[in-house]
Motif scaffolding. Structure first.
Motif, PDB file in Angstrom:
ATOM      1  N   LEU A 232       0.482  -1.197   0.231  1.00 46.71           N
ATOM      2  CA  LEU A 232      -0.216   0.112   0.248  1.00 46.71           C
ATOM      3  C   LEU A 232       0.406   1.549   0.026  1.00 46.71           C
ATOM      4  O   LEU A 232       1.418   1.203   0.911  1.00 46.71           O
ATOM      5  CB  LEU A 232      -1.394  -0.177   1.134  1.00 46.71           C
ATOM      6  N   GLU A 233       0.167   2.479  -1.099  1.00 46.60           N
ATOM      7  CA  GLU A 233       1.713   3.396  -0.440  1.00 46.60           C
ATOM      8  C   GLU A 233       0.382   4.464   0.341  1.00 46.60           C
ATOM      9  O   GLU A 233      -0.488   4.616   0.478  1.00 46.60           O
ATOM     10  CB  GLU A 233       0.681   4.448  -1.990  1.00 46.60           C
ATOM     11  N   PRO A 234       2.050   5.464   1.213  1.00 45.96           N
ATOM     12  CA  PRO A 234       0.669   5.946   1.985  1.00 45.96           C
ATOM     13  C   PRO A 234       0.847   7.410   1.270  1.00 45.96           C
ATOM     14  O   PRO A 234       0.729   7.431   0.382  1.00 45.96           O
ATOM     15  CB  PRO A 234       2.781   6.913   2.610  1.00 45.96           C
TER      16      PRO A 234
ATOM     17  N   GLU B  29      -8.770   4.154  -0.023  1.00 45.99           N
ATOM     18  CA  GLU B  29      -7.917   4.740   1.567  1.00 45.99           C
ATOM     19  C   GLU B  29      -8.218   3.816   2.488  1.00 45.99           C
ATOM     20  O   GLU B  29     -10.086   4.426   3.433  1.00 45.99           O
ATOM     21  CB  GLU B  29      -7.999   5.911   1.172  1.00 45.99           C
TER      22      GLU B  29
ATOM     23  N   ASP C 246       1.691   8.496   8.535  1.00 48.21           N
ATOM     24  CA  ASP C 246       2.068   7.296   8.654  1.00 48.21           C
ATOM     25  C   ASP C 246       1.171   6.557   9.442  1.00 48.21           C
ATOM     26  O   ASP C 246       0.758   5.442   9.074  1.00 48.21           O
ATOM     27  CB  ASP C 246       3.688   6.423   9.145  1.00 48.21           C
TER      28      ASP C 246
ATOM     29  N   TYR D 141      -3.068   5.408   4.060  1.00 45.91           N
ATOM     30  CA  TYR D 141      -2.710   4.472   2.292  1.00 45.91           C
ATOM     31  C   TYR D 141      -3.415   4.199   2.254  1.00 45.91           C
ATOM     32  O   TYR D 141      -4.431   3.812   2.656  1.00 45.91           O
ATOM     33  CB  TYR D 141      -2.165   2.681   3.660  1.00 45.91           C
TER      34      TYR D 141
END
Length: 651
Positions: free
Chosen positions: A271-273, A379, A279, A282
């Motif tokens: 998964l991409e931030p 998301e 943090d 994602y």
């Protein structure tokens, strides 16, 4: 030629009506098609899962279907500590997808990377004949992560549904381009490969040449599938025939043995931030994530996170502010809206206290590890930030892949199960089957239904005309009677027929009349609507006499009967027949309504209602056209009667 010219205006109007049918069909159908395209509840689901390698024999050079920019190697949901990098490249002629991900090992493991290190086999498929195989008992045919290999090569699973909906009579079906099939370059044009495997009807695999004929993009079945059945075609290397029985069918025979992988190295999606510095948020690689997906698996490193919502131990009654949950940490939502800790609530272990009590029966949920914040964008938000160096990844999740009706609004228009206004040529193609549905000797044949409705309309017209003429003559001769009754005659037409019919049927039923087969309800209801134009028109005609003509008849010492027959009746004839034509149309409408409400199976009204309930819109329009033509014919008959009764009106 002159007669043709006389009918030319009618033919031109008919042609215009037919041509207008096409834009009207689009005008009423395209909004429904657009609604189906935007309604996610009517979209097909696709499971995005960790992908096994295409060819085990190519190790250590491994390729995986689809382009994955961020990914990691896993086996049995455990990341593998190999040094590698991922690169995208175009697919070759053996790949189904347009883009694949190639794995480049930067440092080989200590032991050689052989196929035996990549996979552990579960068992072979049992051939049952004609391309149908049975999976091993431990394998689940409905599992989208199932890995089936022919020798060392991965077989792709894929089926597409037919655009058309089976209704019990359709034989020809077409199929959209299969999702995931690679777009090929042919003569400078991008051509998407069509599904060309066996056809599946429910849990039965059909064979070409015996059960269906391939027409190129379409198939013609030997037997029409029943209403509500599933018609699919294999678009990959194999398709699932019956998941409960573990049956699959191959698109083409494979020379190598077929085996199922119990455990295999897979490429999972990292998964991409969402944003730098955040943090806990994602994003999946695919959007339109299904909220109700119970099989979604999200990991941080080797730890599986829980996204299952927890319910509070207390009832949400609108007054309680404190609630207990099973987990001591997580994300709180009320009716799907994420709340902020410290602002909306405070937590003391498993006890959560709100600053304001949630509304009564509000959907209060607690997500221990993560919450799908924005399904449309894919998301999620973690309850706690991962440790430094921890990778957030997923081995499986479900998305809304595509509208089940088609990729374009026009495809969805053609796949509508019911078109409010069908194309004229669709109606024309149904004429033959519609008239041949029942033999002529059967009373359900549309010819007998038309004759029955005609008889009921004429009975209603005769009764309504008689009542209307009598009232009109009385109103002309007795002015006080007109002032007393005319307001009630007008008020009678404000009563909804749909409410009057049940009362009439109840009364007739109490007198022992079988309303399902009797013409009496049709005659009474039709006459109730038809008598009003007869009263108004006849009164107007009887009073349209020139006063000088009445004075002349008085000077001749004419009797009232002579005045009526020699002066008033000839003057009232044009008004009478005009009212009679209006009453004919009204009597037909009343007859159809009465037949519908009384469930009289012999008339057109009942047939219209039956086709509406069955969803046969084209047949409904055929019956409406028959009803319209019946009305035109009856009015034309009144015109012929006028020529006979009042020949002087021709001039």
């Amino acid at each position: 030629m002159n007669r043709l010219r006389g009918h030319l205006p009618v033919l031109m109007v008919l042609l215009v009506i037919v041509l207008l049918g096409y834009p009207l069909a689009l005008l009423f159908g395209l909004p429904l098609a657009h609604r189906d395209m935007n309604d996610l509840r009517k979209w097909e689901h696709a499971t995005i899962s960790a992908s096994p390698p295409h060819d085990l024999a190519a190790a250590p050079q491994l390729t995986f279907p689809g382009g994955i920019e961020r990914g990691l190697l896993v086996r049995d949901d455990v990341p593998i500590d190999w040094h590698y990098r991922l690169v995208e490249r175009e697919a070759d002629e053996h790949d189904q997808a347009e883009v694949v991900t190639a794995l480049v090992l930067e440092e080989l493991p200590a032991a050689p990377l052989t196929p035996s290190r990549l996979v552990r086999w579960e068992g072979e498929l049992e051939p049952l004949g004609e391309g149908v195989y049975r999976l091993p008992d431990s394998a689940d045919a409905g599992d989208p992560t199932l890995a089936v290999y022919a020798g060392q090569r991965l077989l792709t699973l894929g089926t597409v549904r037919a655009r058309e909906v089976p209704e019990g009579e359709r034989l020809v079906f077409s199929f959209p381009p299969a999702p995931g099939l690679r777009v090929e370059q042919q003569a400078g044009r991008r051509v998407q490969r069509q599904a060309a495997g066996p056809v599946l009807v429910d849990d039965r695999a059909l064979r070409e040449g015996r059960d269906y004929e391939d027409l190129g993009g379409q198939v013609r079945l030997e037997d029409a599938p029943p209403f509500g059945s599933s018609v699919r075609r294999v678009s990959g290397d194999y398709g699932v025939v019956d998941a409960s029985a573990g049956l699959v069918v191959l698109a083409a025979e494979q020379p190598e043995p077929l085996r199922v992988a119990a455990s295999v190295v897979r490429l999972a999606e990292a998964l991409e931030p969402v944003a730098a510095g955040n943090d806990r948020r994602y994003r999946f690689a695919h959007d339109k994530v299904v909220e109700s997906d119970r099989d979604r698996r999200v990991f941080v490193g080797r730890t599986l996170l829980s996204g299952d919502p927890e319910r509070p131990g207390e009832r949400v009654d609108g007054a309680t502010s404190s609630f207990t949950f099973d987990s001591p940490m997580g994300i709180i939502t009320v009716d799907g809206v994420r709340l902020t800790e410290g602002q909306d609530y405070v937590r003391e272990g498993n006890l959560v206290t709100f600053t304001r009590p949630p509304a009564r029966n509000a959907r209060l949920r607690h997500y221990p590890d993560f919450f799908l914040v924005d399904p449309a964008r894919g998301e999620i938000e973690l309850a706690a930030a991962p440790d430094p160096g921890g990778t957030v990844w997923t081995s499986r999740y479900t998305v809304y892949a595509r509208p089940s009706c088609g990729e374009t609004v026009l495809e969805c228009f053609y796949s509508l199960p019911q078109h409010p206004v069908p194309f004229p040529h669709w109606i024309a193609t149904r004429l033959g089957p519609f008239f041949e549905k029942y033999p002529l000797a059967d009373e359900r044949n549309v010819v007998w239904a038309t004759l029955y409705t005609t008889l009921g309309t004429m009975a209603a017209l005769a009764l309504g005309s008689a009542v209307g003429i009598v009232l009109a003559v009385m109103f002309v001769l007795l002015r006080p009677l007109e002032r007393a009754l005319l307001p009630w005659v007008i008020a009678s037409q404000t009563i909804p027929i749909i409410a009057l019919v049940p009362v009439l049927l109840l009364i007739l039923g109490n007198f022992g009349i079988t309303i399902q087969t009797s013409l009496l309800p049709t005659a009474i209801i039709g006459a109730y609507i038809a008598f009003f134009p007869m009263v108004v028109g006849t009164v107007k005609g009887l009073r349209s006499v020139d006063p000088l003509a009445l004075d002349l008849m008085r000077s001749y010492a004419a009797t009232p009967l002579q005045v009526f027959t020699k002066v008033r009746f000839p003057a009232a004839v044009p008004f009478f027949f005009t009212s009679l034509k209006l009453a004919t149309a009204a009597a037909l409408v009343g007859a159809l309504v009465a037949e519908t409400e009384s469930n009289n199976r012999r008339g057109l009204g009942f047939q219209i209602l039956g086709q509406v309930q069955s969803g046969n819109v084209a047949d409904v329009w055929i019956l409406l056209i028959i009803s319209a033509l019946l009305g035109v014919g009856l009015v034309a008959g009144i015109g012929l009667l006028q020529r006979v009764v009042a020949p002087w009106e021709r001039a």
